[in-house]
Design an enzyme around this catalytic site. Structure first.
Site, PDB file in Angstrom:
ATOM      1  N   ASP A   9       0.885  -1.155   0.000  1.00  0.00           N
ATOM      2  CA  ASP A   9       0.000   0.000   0.000  1.00  0.00           C
ATOM      3  C   ASP A   9       0.935   1.220   0.000  1.00  0.00           C
ATOM      4  O   ASP A   9       2.123   1.099   0.329  1.00  0.00           O
ATOM      5  CB  ASP A   9      -0.878  -0.031   1.256  1.00  0.00           C
ATOM      6  CG  ASP A   9      -1.673   1.240   1.429  1.00  0.00           C
ATOM      7  OD1 ASP A   9      -2.308   1.672   0.452  1.00  0.00           O
ATOM      8  OD2 ASP A   9      -1.639   1.814   2.543  1.00  0.00           O
ATOM      9  N   ASP A  11      -0.054   5.111   0.909  1.00  0.00           N
ATOM     10  CA  ASP A  11      -0.274   6.075   2.000  1.00  0.00           C
ATOM     11  C   ASP A  11      -0.214   5.380   3.365  1.00  0.00           C
ATOM     12  O   ASP A  11      -1.020   4.489   3.642  1.00  0.00           O
ATOM     13  CB  ASP A  11      -1.665   6.725   1.859  1.00  0.00           C
ATOM     14  CG  ASP A  11      -1.827   7.505   0.562  1.00  0.00           C
ATOM     15  OD1 ASP A  11      -0.913   8.257   0.211  1.00  0.00           O
ATOM     16  OD2 ASP A  11      -2.876   7.355  -0.087  1.00  0.00           O
ATOM     17  N   GLY A  46      -7.512   3.791   3.377  1.00  0.00           N
ATOM     18  CA  GLY A  46      -7.659   2.763   2.351  1.00  0.00           C
ATOM     19  C   GLY A  46      -8.870   2.917   1.454  1.00  0.00           C
ATOM     20  O   GLY A  46      -8.932   2.306   0.398  1.00  0.00           O
ATOM     21  N   ARG A  49     -11.537   8.466  -2.328  1.00  0.00           N
ATOM     22  CA  ARG A  49     -11.801   9.866  -1.953  1.00  0.00           C
ATOM     23  C   ARG A  49     -13.304  10.104  -1.748  1.00  0.00           C
ATOM     24  O   ARG A  49     -13.724  10.656  -0.744  1.00  0.00           O
ATOM     25  CB  ARG A  49     -11.265  10.770  -3.074  1.00  0.00           C
ATOM     26  CG  ARG A  49     -11.165  12.222  -2.699  1.00  0.00           C
ATOM     27  CD  ARG A  49     -10.627  13.029  -3.885  1.00  0.00           C
ATOM     28  NE  ARG A  49      -9.418  12.445  -4.443  1.00  0.00           N
ATOM     29  CZ  ARG A  49      -8.958  12.692  -5.659  1.00  0.00           C
ATOM     30  NH1 ARG A  49      -9.570  13.543  -6.453  1.00  0.00           N
ATOM     31  NH2 ARG A  49      -7.854  12.114  -6.094  1.00  0.00           N
ATOM     32  N   SER A 116      -5.222   5.306  -4.139  1.00  0.00           N
ATOM     33  CA  SER A 116      -5.027   6.720  -4.447  1.00  0.00           C
ATOM     34  C   SER A 116      -4.827   7.015  -5.932  1.00  0.00           C
ATOM     35  O   SER A 116      -4.023   6.376  -6.609  1.00  0.00           O
ATOM     36  CB  SER A 116      -3.813   7.258  -3.686  1.00  0.00           C
ATOM     37  OG  SER A 116      -3.550   8.587  -4.099  1.00  0.00           O
ATOM     38  N   ASN A 118      -3.567   9.779  -6.739  1.00  0.00           N
ATOM     39  CA  ASN A 118      -2.353  10.613  -6.730  1.00  0.00           C
ATOM     40  C   ASN A 118      -1.073   9.782  -6.674  1.00  0.00           C
ATOM     41  O   ASN A 118       0.015  10.342  -6.513  1.00  0.00           O
ATOM     42  CB  ASN A 118      -2.387  11.564  -5.529  1.00  0.00           C
ATOM     43  CG  ASN A 118      -3.467  12.631  -5.669  1.00  0.00           C
ATOM     44  OD1 ASN A 118      -3.420  13.439  -6.594  1.00  0.00           O
ATOM     45  ND2 ASN A 118      -4.452  12.623  -4.785  1.00  0.00           N
ATOM     46  N   ASP A 170      -1.649  -0.453   6.070  1.00  0.00           N
ATOM     47  CA  ASP A 170      -1.866   0.237   7.349  1.00  0.00           C
ATOM     48  C   ASP A 170      -3.358   0.390   7.650  1.00  0.00           C
ATOM     49  O   ASP A 170      -3.721   0.959   8.672  1.00  0.00           O
ATOM     50  CB  ASP A 170      -1.219   1.629   7.342  1.00  0.00           C
ATOM     51  CG  ASP A 170      -1.947   2.582   6.421  1.00  0.00           C
ATOM     52  OD1 ASP A 170      -2.305   2.168   5.300  1.00  0.00           O
ATOM     53  OD2 ASP A 170      -2.187   3.726   6.813  1.00  0.00           O
TER      54      ASP A 170
HETATM   55  C1  BG6 Z   1      -5.743   5.734   0.192  1.00  0.00           C
HETATM   56  C2  BG6 Z   1      -5.864   6.501   1.476  1.00  0.00           C
HETATM   57  O1  BG6 Z   1      -4.445   5.296   0.014  1.00  0.00           O
HETATM   58  O2  BG6 Z   1      -6.123   6.556  -0.916  1.00  0.00           O
HETATM   59  C3  BG6 Z   1      -7.263   7.084   1.615  1.00  0.00           C
HETATM   60  O3  BG6 Z   1      -5.605   5.638   2.572  1.00  0.00           O
HETATM   61  C4  BG6 Z   1      -7.594   7.926   0.380  1.00  0.00           C
HETATM   62  O4  BG6 Z   1      -7.316   7.852   2.794  1.00  0.00           O
HETATM   63  C5  BG6 Z   1      -7.444   7.088  -0.869  1.00  0.00           C
HETATM   64  O5  BG6 Z   1      -8.923   8.419   0.480  1.00  0.00           O
HETATM   65  C6  BG6 Z   1      -7.695   7.885  -2.146  1.00  0.00           C
HETATM   66  O6  BG6 Z   1      -6.686   8.853  -2.295  1.00  0.00           O
HETATM   67  P1  BG6 Z   1      -6.664  10.016  -3.363  1.00  0.00           P
HETATM   68  O7  BG6 Z   1      -5.222  10.483  -3.347  1.00  0.00           O
HETATM   69  O8  BG6 Z   1      -7.062   9.437  -4.679  1.00  0.00           O
HETATM   70  O9  BG6 Z   1      -7.611  11.048  -2.893  1.00  0.00           O
HETATM   71 MG    MG Z   2      -2.715   3.206   3.552  1.00  0.00          MG
END
Ligand code: BG6
Ligand code: MG
Length: 220
Positions: A9, A11, A46, A49, A116, A118, A170
């Site tokens: 993972d 984040d 996890g 968004r 994510s 991002n 996590d």
């Molecule tokens: C996960 C995070 O890795 O990504 C979450 O633990 C988050 O908290 C999710 O909401 C989506 O992330 P992003 O960067 O696409 O907003």
């Molecule tokens: Mg995570």
């Protein structure tokens, strides 16, 4: 069954961006006058968004149109990306680099399995953009964790079976996703209290391949 791959993972496992997610959601909640604290934040780990936003908005009396939600999700991401601009290799969490190097040295494949969108930007910021064999992330999945889709996609991209994979997570949602995928689940940080994880650790500085092999043997 041998261990052929480790899926990380992002984040809260590779990098401390989980704190930035918290800070950005806190600003949105304050703006909307919705009570939000670190305990509630644990439920957002996890998950995507929009699902995170839905959890926060479920704590409000007010009802929100889809267009309002899109704007709030966009605003949260703008705040979050502003924080990501400050990221550097110094934000890589303890034990990560050593573990990646030792896995590579033993020919064990490594991938990212993150919800994510991002992910590419974060990997770039911390200098790990070309370190993983494959990346499966929020840009390529329909269902976010606890659905196993992202981990199954990572295994498919790597060309290995789910049973040969270890997931490091996590989030409770991530541990559940790994188990649903038929993979070994290692919990780090807050998920270290997760009862379903095959192994629980404070961080990755104490994890090595021998430990993973041991867990794999107990499971088999
Ligand atoms: C996960 C995070 O890795 O990504 C979450 O633990 C988050 O908290 C999710 O909401 C989506 O992330 P992003 O960067 O696409 O907003
Ligand atoms: Mg995570």
């Amino acid at each position: 069954m041998k261990i052929s791959a480790v899926i990380f993972d992002l984040d809260g496992v590779i990098v401390s961006t989980d704190e930035f997610h918290y800070q950005a959601w806190k600003q949105i909640s304050d703006q909307e006058k919705i009570y939000f604290d670190r305990e509630i934040n644990e439920r957002l780990r996890g998950v995507s968004r929009m699902e995170s936003l839905n959890i926060i908005l479920s704590l409000s009396e007010k009802s929100y149109y889809d267009t309002d939600k899109e704007l709030l999700a966009q605003r949260k991401n703008d705040i979050y990306c502003e924080l990501l601009n400050k990221l550097s290799p110094n934000d890589i969490l303890p034990g990560v680099i050593n573990l990646l190097l030792s896995l590579k040295a033993r020919d064990i494949k490594i991938a990212i399995g993150s919800s994510s969108k991002n992910t590419p930007f974060i990997l770039e910021q911390i200098g790990l953009a070309s370190s993983f064999d494959k990346v499966a992330d929020g840009n390529s999945i329909t269902n976010s964790k606890p659905d196993p889709e992202v981990f199954l996609l990572a295994a498919k991209k790597l060309g290995v079976t789910p049973e040969e994979c270890v997931v490091i997570e996590d989030a409770q949602a991530g541990i559940d996703a790994a188990i649903a995928a038929g993979m070994i689940a290692v919990g780090v940080g807050t998920a270290a209290s997760c009862v379903n994880a095959h192994l629980k650790l404070k961080d990755l500085s104490t994890l090595n391949i021998d430990k993973l092999i041991e867990v794999n043997e107990i499971r088999s």
